[in-house]
Design an enzyme around this catalytic site. Structure first.
Site, PDB file in Angstrom:
ATOM      1  N   GLY A 134       0.654  -1.327   0.197  1.00  0.00           N
ATOM      2  CA  GLY A 134       0.039   0.066   0.117  1.00  0.00           C
ATOM      3  C   GLY A 134       0.858   1.408   0.188  1.00  0.00           C
TER       4      GLY A 134
ATOM      5  N   ARG B  89      -5.761  -8.459  -9.040  1.00  0.00           N
ATOM      6  CA  ARG B  89      -6.687  -9.291  -9.650  1.00  0.00           C
ATOM      7  C   ARG B  89      -7.250  -8.503 -10.988  1.00  0.00           C
ATOM      8  NH1 ARG B  89      -8.043 -13.413  -7.243  1.00  0.00           N
ATOM      9  NH2 ARG B  89      -7.349 -13.554  -5.049  1.00  0.00           N
ATOM     10  N   ILE B  90      -7.367  -9.208 -12.058  1.00  0.00           N
ATOM     11  CA  ILE B  90      -8.063  -8.630 -13.201  1.00  0.00           C
ATOM     12  C   ILE B  90      -9.581  -8.433 -13.005  1.00  0.00           C
ATOM     13  CG2 ILE B  90      -8.366  -8.839 -15.509  1.00  0.00           C
ATOM     14  CD1 ILE B  90      -5.704 -10.587 -15.644  1.00  0.00           C
TER      15      ILE B  90
ATOM     16  N   ASN C 164      -5.491   2.979 -12.958  1.00  0.00           N
ATOM     17  CA  ASN C 164      -4.334   1.890 -12.523  1.00  0.00           C
ATOM     18  C   ASN C 164      -3.000   2.423 -12.662  1.00  0.00           C
ATOM     19  OD1 ASN C 164      -3.691  -0.572 -11.465  1.00  0.00           O
ATOM     20  ND2 ASN C 164      -3.163  -1.387 -13.585  1.00  0.00           N
TER      21      ASN C 164
ATOM     22  N   HIS D 275       0.832   1.141 -13.347  1.00  0.00           N
ATOM     23  CA  HIS D 275       1.563  -0.048 -13.749  1.00  0.00           C
ATOM     24  C   HIS D 275       2.954   0.146 -13.731  1.00  0.00           C
ATOM     25  CE1 HIS D 275       2.201  -3.796 -15.694  1.00  0.00           C
ATOM     26  NE2 HIS D 275       3.276  -3.383 -16.511  1.00  0.00           N
TER      27      HIS D 275
ATOM     28  N   GLU E  92       6.308   6.434  -9.256  1.00  0.00           N
ATOM     29  CA  GLU E  92       4.915   6.177  -8.906  1.00  0.00           C
ATOM     30  C   GLU E  92       4.015   6.815  -8.035  1.00  0.00           C
ATOM     31  OE1 GLU E  92       3.937   1.936  -8.442  1.00  0.00           O
ATOM     32  OE2 GLU E  92       5.621   1.168  -9.499  1.00  0.00           O
TER      33      GLU E  92
HETATM   34  C1  GRF Z   1       3.100  -0.974  -7.716  1.00  0.00           C
HETATM   35  O1  GRF Z   1       4.406  -1.292  -8.395  1.00  0.00           O
HETATM   36  C2  GRF Z   1       2.268  -0.523  -8.799  1.00  0.00           C
HETATM   37  O2  GRF Z   1       2.820  -0.309  -9.808  1.00  0.00           O
HETATM   38  C3  GRF Z   1       1.874  -2.144  -9.016  1.00  0.00           C
HETATM   39  O3  GRF Z   1       1.768  -2.885  -7.762  1.00  0.00           O
HETATM   40  C4  GRF Z   1       2.717  -1.938  -6.824  1.00  0.00           C
HETATM   41  C5  GRF Z   1       2.130  -1.831  -5.717  1.00  0.00           C
HETATM   42  O4  GRF Z   1       2.913  -1.278  -4.643  1.00  0.00           O
HETATM   43  N1  GRF Z   1       0.456  -2.109  -9.765  1.00  0.00           N
HETATM   44  P1  GRF Z   1       2.209  -0.738  -3.240  1.00  0.00           P
HETATM   45  O5  GRF Z   1       1.287  -1.711  -2.831  1.00  0.00           O
HETATM   46  O6  GRF Z   1       1.497   0.265  -3.756  1.00  0.00           O
HETATM   47  O7  GRF Z   1       3.297  -0.346  -2.557  1.00  0.00           O
END
Ligand code: GRF
Length: 203
Positions: free
Chosen positions: A14, A93-94, A109, A111, A176
């Protein structure tokens, strides 16, 4: 008018959830997180929501025979909390068309690669195996395919010769935490215009 209500779905530690909570606390955008849902009872995301006093719930997939029924239960919880916008933050999950159609164009989302390259659950491993020199992260709208929806923003990071999956993941994760709140802010401010596959930012 009340604040827009977000529902955040996460399966793990998270940190993206945290960056969104922090961005709201810092006034980067105005929104309320109505509910955090995880499918994993051990997800640190649950603790983070609890600490922040945000409603949270774990809905385990294994308790439902069919994916569609699992998703109906997610939708029911989200509705209960008046959620209008879905933010996937490491939700492993998809989602089926049942869920996607319910929130069409209202699901974001992140990625950890530069889509459309390296979709799926092992982006960093795939990046290193392929040998590309630049990776990064992508925030996109969610459609019915896997990591295939219209792209909102991306950030690039270099891949170093001595990178492991972990060192690369850490470098990407920093970005991110910057671009996800930024994309959510643009989205909530109504600055994103989707035309086919392209998303234009109208400042
Ligand atoms: C991140 O790398 C995100 O891009 C991917 O899953 C990971 C989640 O990390 N979809 P966190 O749980 O937010 O630390």
């Amino acid at each position: 008018m009340g604040k827009p209500v977000l529902g955040i779905l996460a399966s793990g530690r998270g940190t993206n959830l945290q960056s969104i909570m922090d961005a709201i606390a810092e006034g980067q955008f105005s929104a309320e997180i109505g509910l955090v849902i995880t499918d994993n009872p051990k997800a640190k995301a649950l603790e983070r929501a609890q600490m922040a006093g945000i409603a949270n719930i774990c809905v385990e997939r294994k308790k439902f025979a069919k994916r569609e029924v699992f998703e109906q239960s997610l939708i029911a919880e989200l509705r209960k909390h008046h959620v209008e916008h879905i933010v996937l933050a490491g939700f492993m999950r998809i989602l089926s068309p049942v869920f996607i159609r319910e929130y069409k164009n209202h699901i974001l989302n992140i990625h950890p690669a530069l889509l459309p390259s390296f979709p799926g659950a092992h982006a960093h491993r795939d990046v290193l195996a392929y040998g590309v020199k630049i990776s990064g992260c992508t925030v996109h709208f969610v459609d019915e395919g896997m990591d295939s929806g219209p792209i909102i923003i991306q950030a690039a990071v270099p891949v170093m010769d001595d990178d492991t999956e972990d060192t690369l993941a850490a470098r990407v994760l920093k970005q991110e935490h910057i671009i996800y709140p930024r994309a959510i802010a643009l989205y909530l401010d109504g600055k994103l215009k989707i035309e086919g596959r392209r998303v234009f930012i109208k400042e």
